[in-house]
Every structure is written in C-alpha cells, then in structure tokens.
Design a protein around this motif. Structure first.
Motif, mmCIF file in Angstrom:
data_model
loop_
_atom_site.group_PDB
_atom_site.id
_atom_site.type_symbol
_atom_site.label_atom_id
_atom_site.label_comp_id
_atom_site.label_asym_id
_atom_site.label_seq_id
_atom_site.Cartn_x
_atom_site.Cartn_y
_atom_site.Cartn_z
ATOM 1 N N LYS A 14 26.606 56.994 79.195
ATOM 2 C CA LYS A 14 26.715 57.686 77.954
ATOM 3 C C LYS A 14 28.490 57.731 77.485
ATOM 4 C CE LYS A 14 22.611 58.895 76.469
ATOM 5 N NZ LYS A 14 22.096 57.790 75.779
ATOM 6 N N LYS B 55 24.327 65.669 75.830
ATOM 7 C CA LYS B 55 23.169 64.476 76.472
ATOM 8 C C LYS B 55 23.760 64.048 77.775
ATOM 9 C CE LYS B 55 23.596 61.400 71.643
ATOM 10 N NZ LYS B 55 24.068 59.994 72.010
ATOM 11 N N VAL C 93 18.225 62.933 76.078
ATOM 12 C CA VAL C 93 19.517 63.938 75.286
ATOM 13 C C VAL C 93 18.815 65.025 74.419
ATOM 14 C CG1 VAL C 93 19.651 63.009 72.806
ATOM 15 C CG2 VAL C 93 20.075 61.515 74.043
ATOM 16 N N GLU D 133 27.872 66.120 71.200
ATOM 17 C CA GLU D 133 27.971 65.506 70.318
ATOM 18 C C GLU D 133 28.081 66.076 68.884
ATOM 19 O OE1 GLU D 133 27.616 61.316 71.528
ATOM 20 O OE2 GLU D 133 25.526 61.510 69.722
ATOM 21 N N GLU D 134 29.233 65.833 67.960
ATOM 22 C CA GLU D 134 28.573 66.380 67.156
ATOM 23 C C GLU D 134 26.975 65.830 65.662
ATOM 24 O OE1 GLU D 134 30.820 64.663 62.562
ATOM 25 O OE2 GLU D 134 30.923 63.513 64.421
ATOM 26 N N PHE D 135 26.205 66.308 65.506
ATOM 27 C CA PHE D 135 24.789 65.987 65.259
ATOM 28 C C PHE D 135 25.168 64.915 63.960
ATOM 29 C CE2 PHE D 135 21.221 67.022 62.552
ATOM 30 C CZ PHE D 135 20.379 66.409 63.009
ATOM 31 N N LEU D 136 24.801 64.099 63.899
ATOM 32 C CA LEU D 136 24.921 63.011 62.655
ATOM 33 C C LEU D 136 23.293 63.275 62.022
ATOM 34 C CD1 LEU D 136 26.662 60.196 63.510
ATOM 35 C CD2 LEU D 136 27.222 61.858 63.104
ATOM 36 N N GLU E 21 18.241 56.822 60.816
ATOM 37 C CA GLU E 21 18.192 55.532 62.043
ATOM 38 C C GLU E 21 17.606 54.371 62.015
ATOM 39 O OE1 GLU E 21 17.207 57.357 66.041
ATOM 40 O OE2 GLU E 21 17.437 59.110 65.151
ATOM 41 N N LYS F 235 11.241 57.921 67.097
ATOM 42 C CA LYS F 235 11.157 58.805 67.895
ATOM 43 C C LYS F 235 10.480 59.689 67.938
ATOM 44 C CE LYS F 235 15.240 56.247 70.173
ATOM 45 N NZ LYS F 235 16.119 56.042 69.448
ATOM 46 N N GLU G 155 23.988 55.218 70.457
ATOM 47 C CA GLU G 155 23.884 54.151 71.710
ATOM 48 C C GLU G 155 23.576 53.120 71.998
ATOM 49 O OE1 GLU G 155 20.114 54.483 73.650
ATOM 50 O OE2 GLU G 155 18.744 54.310 71.977
HETATM 51 P P1 AMP Z 1 19.562 58.294 71.904
HETATM 52 O O1 AMP Z 1 19.309 57.804 73.190
HETATM 53 O O2 AMP Z 1 21.595 58.396 72.317
HETATM 54 O O3 AMP Z 1 19.983 57.284 70.882
HETATM 55 O O4 AMP Z 1 19.694 59.631 71.514
HETATM 56 C C1 AMP Z 1 18.071 59.728 70.895
HETATM 57 C C2 AMP Z 1 17.276 59.819 69.331
HETATM 58 O O5 AMP Z 1 18.246 61.705 69.427
HETATM 59 C C3 AMP Z 1 18.270 59.552 68.668
HETATM 60 O O6 AMP Z 1 17.743 58.178 68.458
HETATM 61 C C4 AMP Z 1 19.078 60.613 67.488
HETATM 62 O O7 AMP Z 1 17.530 60.437 67.099
HETATM 63 C C5 AMP Z 1 19.072 61.431 68.873
HETATM 64 N N1 AMP Z 1 20.340 61.341 68.536
HETATM 65 C C6 AMP Z 1 21.011 61.226 69.574
HETATM 66 N N2 AMP Z 1 22.351 60.925 69.336
HETATM 67 C C7 AMP Z 1 22.825 62.018 68.120
HETATM 68 C C8 AMP Z 1 23.900 62.471 67.294
HETATM 69 N N3 AMP Z 1 24.838 62.444 66.941
HETATM 70 N N4 AMP Z 1 23.217 63.434 65.917
HETATM 71 C C9 AMP Z 1 21.898 63.227 65.853
HETATM 72 N N5 AMP Z 1 20.688 62.821 66.327
HETATM 73 C C10 AMP Z 1 21.069 61.964 67.349
#
Ligand code: AMP
Ligand code: GLY
Length: 429
Positions: A103, A145, A155, A187-190, A194, A216, A285
């Motif tokens: 990552k 992460k 995560v 990282e910042e929460f967005l 999705e 998810k 991601e």
């Molecule tokens: P990832 O494996 O990086 O896709 O993360 C798994 C899940 O975590 C994602 O599908 C999102 O629901 C949540 N997530 C990951 N990064 C963020 C972020 N920066 N802000 C908000 N939710 C996130």
C-alpha cells in the motif's frame, strides 16, 4: 485447449463458468477449485500459493493458458515464473503487482503520477506513527493500513486517538499481520460512496469493464466489521458515462502509463477501489486482479469471449480486441458461514442448490465449498456461495437473487438483505 484457473473462490468459479460459456470444448483445470468448479472441469489438489506445484501441474498437463485469480501468488511472482518457463499466463509480474502488494508503494506511486487519493503518510517505526497521530496531523476518524497483504483485514478505521494508538501497537509492535505490518500507512478518512472499476490492460492499451459496487461491511446498512465482500451488483447506472470517462483518464491511464514508465508495465487486470465524493473519484486501493465478488456480477455481462482477452493479456497484446457488454443488471448475494468474518465452522451440509438454479438467469457461484465422498456439498470457507441473478432491470435482479437465496440452506448461514439497494435508490432518484 486446456486452461488452468488458479484459486478456489467465487471469483474463480465465475472465471471458469465464463470460459465454459465461451467454449464448451475447453478442458478446464482448477487448482485447487471448489465444488462449483468441479462441475465444469477437474480440480487439482494444488494450493494457489504453491507456485512450484502449479508450474509442475501446468507442465505435466500441458496447459495452453493459465489464469491466476488471487493476489498472493501474483505478488509472489507466479506470472514471472510461468513466463520464464515459456508458459502463457494472464496476470501481472511481481513488480507490477506491487500496486496491490504494498500500500505504501501504491500511495507513493499515485503521488508521483498525480492520481487522486486520500492524504497519507507512511511510517516504518511505531513511535513515528504515534507522534504523528498525537500531534494531530490527521483528524478522526483516521484510516490505518498495514502495508502488505492481509487478506482484506489490514485496514482499520479508528474513531479516536486511543484506538489509533492501540492499532499502531497491535500492527507494528505485536505483529498482528506479520511482515505485512512492518510499515503502516496512515491516511485521511474519505466520505462518499464506493465503486469498483476494473480494466484489462496489456501495459499500454486499456479495455474497461462495466463498473460495479461491492458491499464490504458484514451487516445491513453497512454496519459491522469489514469482510472480503458480502455481495455486489453491476448495472448500467452504477457510474455515469462522465464518471467512467473521468476514472479512465484520471486514474487508469496515468496508472498504466506510470507503471510502464517506471519499468514495470502492468499486464493483467487492474482494479481501482474508488470513493466518489463531491470532488470526484479518489482511489482507495489498487488490486492486481479481478475483484471478488465483483467478478460474479461483471463477467456475466461480458458478451465477448473471455478466453480471447486472457490470451491477449498473456501475449501482452490486446490490439484488435473490443469487448462487448450487455445492459442487464446482475446481483450477487453472498451466503456466509456462521461467525464469518470471525472464526467459523466448516463441513456444514448445504441443501437446495439445484432448486436455486431452476429459475433461468440464476447461477450459484461457489466460494468456500467442497464435496464429500457421497457427493454432498459442504461448507469449507467463510464466504460460502454467491447467489447471482440477472434481469433487464435492477429491481428484478434483486428479487430473483433473493428468491434463489431462500431456496438454499445450511446451519447458521447469514447474508445481507440490502444488496444493491443503493443502486435501486439511485435508479429511483
Ligand atoms: P482497501 O482494502 O484499502 O480498499 O480498504 C478496505 C475498505 O476500507 C474500503 O473498501 C473502504 O470501505 C475502507 N477505506 C479504505 N480507505 C479508506 C479511506 N481513506 N476513507 C474511508 N474509508 C476507507
Ligand atoms: N471485493 C474487493 C476485493 O476484491 O478486493
């Protein structure tokens, strides 16, 4: 023609099913496969992680093409090993698969190539992450992460400083995810909705797939712990034409160009998990493979031959291939074992599978299933089945997939009852 599909999940059953739809004369071998793939070809008892075993299998069976489903063998270099051995394989090199395998690499790569993503920092030491969090460099909630592969569990969204500091300790000092947690991305929460967007790419050309949306969280209303994915849907209204164009030009093209310019062209399936917000799409991601359960709803909409595309990927040349997609809606509801995503029992007897597929347009993709000596289908994993239905409109596809779900039973099975409801809200808005 002989095709080897590596993996044993719902994604791999779907890939095998699509290949079988394309060409009934193809001899399919799945390693290790599940009870669903066993109906389409032969299951070979070789683990998806056993690269030497898979090479041996491909050689002894003289397979013409290998398609790798899961990320772990890709990150370990299965595609490089097969190519070195002169075997045709659809999947990126280990260097290209770093987009998923690290990552930290993916985030730095996005920054180098101007691809929008959440603001972040990478830490190699726990105390550095702790002092950044204590100093208020990130507001809460904040997303932590583990750098490496952690089977979707790496995560962690932390609501406050105490939880964030605990998480740093668990990941970096206690080593909950082993070597995957040696580095940590903060990282910042967005906020936003999705979407999943996948493309086939030979390292320069990009062939987009139809977009989809995953679910998810374990429970209805996006509540509960994160899972590998409890269901998905794909329909013509997941993303507008404009959004798809934007993702192509602002995410996929710079990513593919960027990997080529850094000497590791990405040849395979590139997946972007996106957060759609007021300011457009930002990348959460990258994955170096088909999504699961996105594949279950995307491939049924592919009217063209998947084999031809996979052969193009293996040859590193997609020129002349123009995949056609239909306008149907496809919904997949995942049936999970009791306790999933925590610990769960295996070996539960599944009934009603044949009845669930009686309705035309309904397919049950197997994930964690196996066959016993009497031919009974048993659970053997956390995500057990993906009941998948297609229809002309999303509402009908939802109804049809839940009709299928109602015919299937195993002890303690659980599933979400709101798969694709966001899509329905959007269609009615
Ligand atoms: P990832 O494996 O990086 O896709 O993360 C798994 C899940 O975590 C994602 O599908 C999102 O629901 C949540 N997530 C990951 N990064 C963020 C972020 N920066 N802000 C908000 N939710 C996130
Ligand atoms: N469904 C998300 C993934 O495949 O990573």
């Amino acid at each position: 023609m002989k095709v080897l599909v590596v993996g044993s999940g719902g994604r791999e059953h779907t890939i095998a099913w699509k290949i079988y739809q394309d060409r009934k004369d193809v001899e399919l071998i799945c390693a290790p496969g599940n009870a669903g793939t066993a109906r389409l070809g032969t299951n070979a008892p070789v683990s998806a992680q056993d690269i030497d075993g898979l090479l041996g299998l491909a050689r002894s069976e003289q397979v013409d093409l290998t398609m790798v489903g899961p990320e772990a063998p890709l990150v370990e270099g299965i595609a490089d090993r097969f190519r070195e051995a002169g075997l045709a394989v659809a999947g990126p090199s280990a260097k290209a698969a770093r987009l998923e395998g690290s990552k930290a690499f993916a985030k730095d790569f996005m920054q180098r190539h101007g691809i929008l993503t959440a603001r972040y920092r990478v830490f190699g030491q726990a105390f550095e992450a702790e002092s950044s969090l204590r100093a208020g460099e990130f507001s809460f909630p904040v997303v932590l992460k583990a750098d490496g592969l952690a089977a979707g569990k790496g995560v962690i969204i932390c609501q406050d400083l105490t939880q964030a500091l605990d998480t740093v300790d668990v990941v970096m000092r206690q080593g909950r995810f082993g070597a995957a947690g040696t580095r940590l991305v903060v990282e910042e929460f967005l906020k936003g909705e999705e979407a999943s967007f996948m493309v086939f790419t030979d390292g320069s050309r990009i062939l987009p797939m139809v977009p989809s949306q995953d679910h998810k969280a374990a429970y209805d209303g996006d509540q509960g712990p994160n899972t590998g994915g409890m269901g998905a849907y794909s329909c013509p209204t997941v993303l507008s034409e404009r959004q798809q164009q934007e993702i192509l030009t602002q995410v996929m093209e710079p990513a593919v160009r960027g990997m080529a310019s850094e000497g590791c062209p990405f040849q395979g399936i590139l997946y972007a998990g996106l957060m759609l917000g007021a300011h457009g799409a930002r990348v959460l991601e990258f994955n170096a493979r088909f999504g699961d359960p996105e594949t279950q709803v995307v491939l049924p909409r592919l009217k063209s031959s998947l084999i031809e595309i996979l052969q193009g990927l293996a040859a590193g040349d997609l020129s002349g291939i123009r995949p056609q997609w239909d306008d149907d809606s496809v919904v997949c509801v995942v049936l999970a074992a009791p306790g999933y995503p925590g610990s769960y029992p295996k070996g539960l007897k599944i009934s009603g599978l044949d009845m669930a597929e009686e309705e035309s347009g309904t397919i049950v993709f197997h994930a964690g299933t196996s066959l016993d000596d009497q031919g009974n289908t048993l659970t053997s994993g956390g995500r057990v089945l993906g009941v998948t239905a297609r229809a002309g409109i999303l509402g009908s596809a939802i109804l049809k997939s839940y009709e299928g779900v109602n015919k299937i039973h195993f002890e303690g099975m659980h599933y979400r009852r709101d798969i694709a409801s966001k899509g329905l809200d959007r269609a009615q808005a």
